[in-house]
Write a protein that holds these residues in place. Structure first.
Motif, PDB file in Angstrom:
ATOM      1  N   GLY A 428       0.929  -1.159   0.031  1.00  0.00           N
ATOM      2  CA  GLY A 428       0.048  -0.017  -0.114  1.00  0.00           C
ATOM      3  C   GLY A 428       1.025   1.440   0.105  1.00  0.00           C
ATOM      4  N   VAL A 429       0.251   2.353  -0.275  1.00  0.00           N
ATOM      5  CA  VAL A 429       1.031   3.641  -0.373  1.00  0.00           C
ATOM      6  C   VAL A 429       0.345   4.521   0.897  1.00  0.00           C
ATOM      7  CG1 VAL A 429       1.159   5.768  -1.595  1.00  0.00           C
ATOM      8  CG2 VAL A 429       0.990   3.416  -2.851  1.00  0.00           C
ATOM      9  N   PHE A 430       1.087   4.657   1.805  1.00  0.00           N
ATOM     10  CA  PHE A 430       0.808   5.543   2.971  1.00  0.00           C
ATOM     11  C   PHE A 430       1.753   6.552   3.479  1.00  0.00           C
ATOM     12  CE2 PHE A 430      -0.406   0.921   3.447  1.00  0.00           C
ATOM     13  CZ  PHE A 430      -1.781   1.196   3.694  1.00  0.00           C
ATOM     14  N   PHE A 431       2.782   6.771   2.634  1.00  0.00           N
ATOM     15  CA  PHE A 431       3.820   7.779   2.767  1.00  0.00           C
ATOM     16  C   PHE A 431       3.863   8.731   1.789  1.00  0.00           C
ATOM     17  CE2 PHE A 431       5.402   4.628   5.562  1.00  0.00           C
ATOM     18  CZ  PHE A 431       6.002   5.269   6.651  1.00  0.00           C
ATOM     19  N   GLU A 432       4.155   9.979   2.083  1.00  0.00           N
ATOM     20  CA  GLU A 432       4.407  11.014   0.791  1.00  0.00           C
ATOM     21  C   GLU A 432       5.718  11.770   1.250  1.00  0.00           C
ATOM     22  OE1 GLU A 432       0.239  12.960  -0.398  1.00  0.00           O
ATOM     23  OE2 GLU A 432       0.258  12.528   2.062  1.00  0.00           O
ATOM     24  N   ILE A 433       6.333  12.030   0.118  1.00  0.00           N
ATOM     25  CA  ILE A 433       7.615  12.942   0.248  1.00  0.00           C
ATOM     26  C   ILE A 433       7.152  14.177  -0.294  1.00  0.00           C
ATOM     27  CG2 ILE A 433      10.019  13.121  -0.587  1.00  0.00           C
ATOM     28  CD1 ILE A 433       9.869  10.967   1.436  1.00  0.00           C
ATOM     29  N   CYS A 434       7.799  15.326   0.444  1.00  0.00           N
ATOM     30  CA  CYS A 434       7.590  16.760  -0.043  1.00  0.00           C
ATOM     31  C   CYS A 434       8.790  17.080  -1.152  1.00  0.00           C
ATOM     32  CB  CYS A 434       7.548  17.694   1.072  1.00  0.00           C
ATOM     33  SG  CYS A 434       7.500  19.586   0.271  1.00  0.00           S
ATOM     34  N   CYS A 435       8.714  17.534  -2.415  1.00  0.00           N
ATOM     35  CA  CYS A 435       9.733  17.909  -3.157  1.00  0.00           C
ATOM     36  C   CYS A 435       9.548  19.309  -3.678  1.00  0.00           C
ATOM     37  CB  CYS A 435       9.661  16.767  -4.504  1.00  0.00           C
ATOM     38  SG  CYS A 435      10.926  17.015  -5.463  1.00  0.00           S
TER      39      CYS A 435
END
Length: 510
Positions: A428-435
């Motif tokens: 699953g996708v639970f993390f996000e990175i700020c770019c």
């Protein structure tokens, strides 16, 4: 000397009626009640004829103690000596000038917990997923006593409750399973029942909550002033099924449903609220909520003549879920603001608090709407773990899920290290990175979803988005209203019981 909170205001407001007040105890004293046990001293007060002498006596199987006090401005009050947990006792107040006497029976001494908030606290035992079984258990816990304030609001601070919904009572299926959202709280009851199984002495539960209400209604004017919130009439935009009215004046529930309780000696409080502030003064909640806690602590301490601790333990539920695939309903932000921007509790701003994370307890099948999950058992259990650790100082009680200590960019992944061992579900996708070139991450379009690529005892590695490494600024986790299915978030404590809360963390470069 006893200090009645804001006595001058109250006396002036009530001067016309106190002289005719019938001799009695205050509304929240009665048969079957629980008074605060030692080492604190229980506060007792009531109404009588000004200048009369009142004698209060406490009698049990092997002791009798008496206290003589004078009625001042229609009010008599005293503080009992410290009494160890147990009972039953009789508490009698007599006023000789009118030959009046009132005796309360089956009085126990134990710990008093105040339960307050909005609809998820008002959610009754009769509404939980296994209500029949829970209600059948109620008569087995005769040392867990319940009291409930009636729904009332006031533009002035009241000295006593205007009405009582449930007077002090032994628990029964009828009392616990009453009208939806307006009878005895499931979270409050389950918290008390679970706590009793650990402590093995009486627990008194005082329930005072109202569905659809914002924190401003439960806060005193002085607390709101500290956060730059004006005393005003406001409309809270909600679609919650229990909202009888969405228009509230600041402090109206503080005035009617908290201020009257201040002279009670209590152990602590638990709180389940925040949904109504998801889109109303949301960005002030990181001030208004901790300031409300500070203010309650100060005023309960003063009102009980110093017997309620100035830093009494305060537990709260971090919001569960409401809407799927909706990043703009305010739940992700309010969860963060509930912790004063730390992400966990207790913290430097909110000392002696404890938090039950509920983000992994969604319920899209709830007949009361998805904002009202039927599973209140896990919520109460997590609150009790916090109470055992924070309020009672029990050692080796794990009450917090994992929280990151650092996030470090390494080659083509970010390593997130946690403060304890973790149990990981990697799919699953639970993390996000700020770019972001300018290091600003306010806008959602700066955040890119990433996946877990590796994990071990106390860390996870997440992938990086396709952007220059120099622009990778922060990582966030579960940053949406409804991030995962029931008990299926990716990161839990090593025993799999406690979820990691949502967080946002700066990424450092190796």
């Amino acid at each position: 000397m006893w200090t009645m909170v804001t006595t001058s205001l109250l006396v002036s407001a009530l001067a016309s009626v106190l002289s005719a007040e019938v001799f009695r105890f205050s509304s929240y004293y009665g048969n079957h009640m629980v008074l605060q046990k030692a080492p604190a001293k229980a506060a007792v007060w009531g109404f009588g004829q000004t200048d009369a002498t009142v004698v209060v006596s406490l009698s049990g199987s092997n002791k009798v103690s008496e206290y003589s006090i004078i009625v001042i401005n229609g009010i008599w009050r005293t503080t009992l000596e410290a009494v160890e947990a147990g009972g039953p006792y009789k508490l009698t107040a007599s006023q000789s000038i009118t030959n009046s006497s009132v005796t309360l029976t089956d009085v126990l001494f134990g710990d008093i917990w105040l339960c307050s908030g909005q609809s998820n606290m008002a959610f009754t035992v009769g509404q939980v997923i296994n209500a029949t079984e829970e209600l059948a258990l109620a008569p087995n816990f005769t040392d867990v006593r319940i009291f409930q304030a009636a729904l009332e609001h006031s533009d002035e601070e009241l000295i006593d409750l205007a009405r009582v919904e449930v007077p002090w009572s032994l628990p029964t299926a009828e009392l616990l399973g009453g009208r939806k959202f307006s009878h005895f709280s499931a979270v409050c009851w389950l918290f008390g029942r679970y706590l009793y199984k650990t402590l093995k002495y009486p627990i008194g539960l005082v329930h005072s909550s109202w569905g659809g209400t914002p924190v401003e209604a439960w806060s005193s004017p002085r607390a709101l002033y500290k956060c730059g919130l004006m005393n005003s009439n406001f409309l809270v935009q909600t679609s919650f099924p229990e909202s009888v009215s969405a228009r509230w004046n600041s402090s109206v529930l503080w005035n009617a449903m908290i201020h009257p309780l201040l002279n009670m000696t209590i152990t602590g409080a638990i709180w389940y609220q925040g949904e109504a502030n998801a889109n109303y003064n949301r960005d002030k909640y990181n001030c208004s909520f901790p300031v409300m806690i500070d203010d309650w602590r100060m005023t309960f301490h003063e009102g009980s003549d110093g017997q309620t601790p100035l830093d009494f333990p305060f537990g709260f539920v971090q919001l569960s879920t409401y809407l799927k695939n909706n990043p703009r309903d305010g739940f992700r932000e309010i969860r963060w603001h509930q912790t004063a921007g730390y992400g966990y509790a207790p913290n430097e701003r909110m000392k002696n608090t404890f938090m039950a994370v509920a983000v992994d307890l969604p319920d899209d099948g709830s007949p009361w709407g998805s904002i009202h999950p039927e599973d209140k058992q896990d919520v109460a259990y997590r609150l009790v773990l916090g109470a055992r650790a924070v309020a009672y100082g029990e050692k080796n009680v794990s009450f917090q899920g994992p929280f990151p200590s650092r996030a470090v960019l390494k080659q083509d992944f970010v390593c997130i290290v946690f403060d304890q061992g973790i149990n990981v579900i990697a799919s699953g996708v639970f993390f996000e990175i700020c770019c972001s070139e300018d290091k600003a991450c306010e806008s959602d379009d700066k955040w890119a979803p990433v996946v877990i690529v590796k994990h071990d005892f106390d860390y996870v590695h997440v992938s990086t988005p396709k952007c220059p490494a120099a622009d990778i600024t922060a990582v966030r986790y579960l940053w949406t209203d409804w991030p995962c299915n029931f008990k299926a978030c990716p990161i839990y404590s090593s025993d799999g019981l406690l979820p990691a809360p949502p967080f946002i963390l700066t990424v450092t470069k190796q």
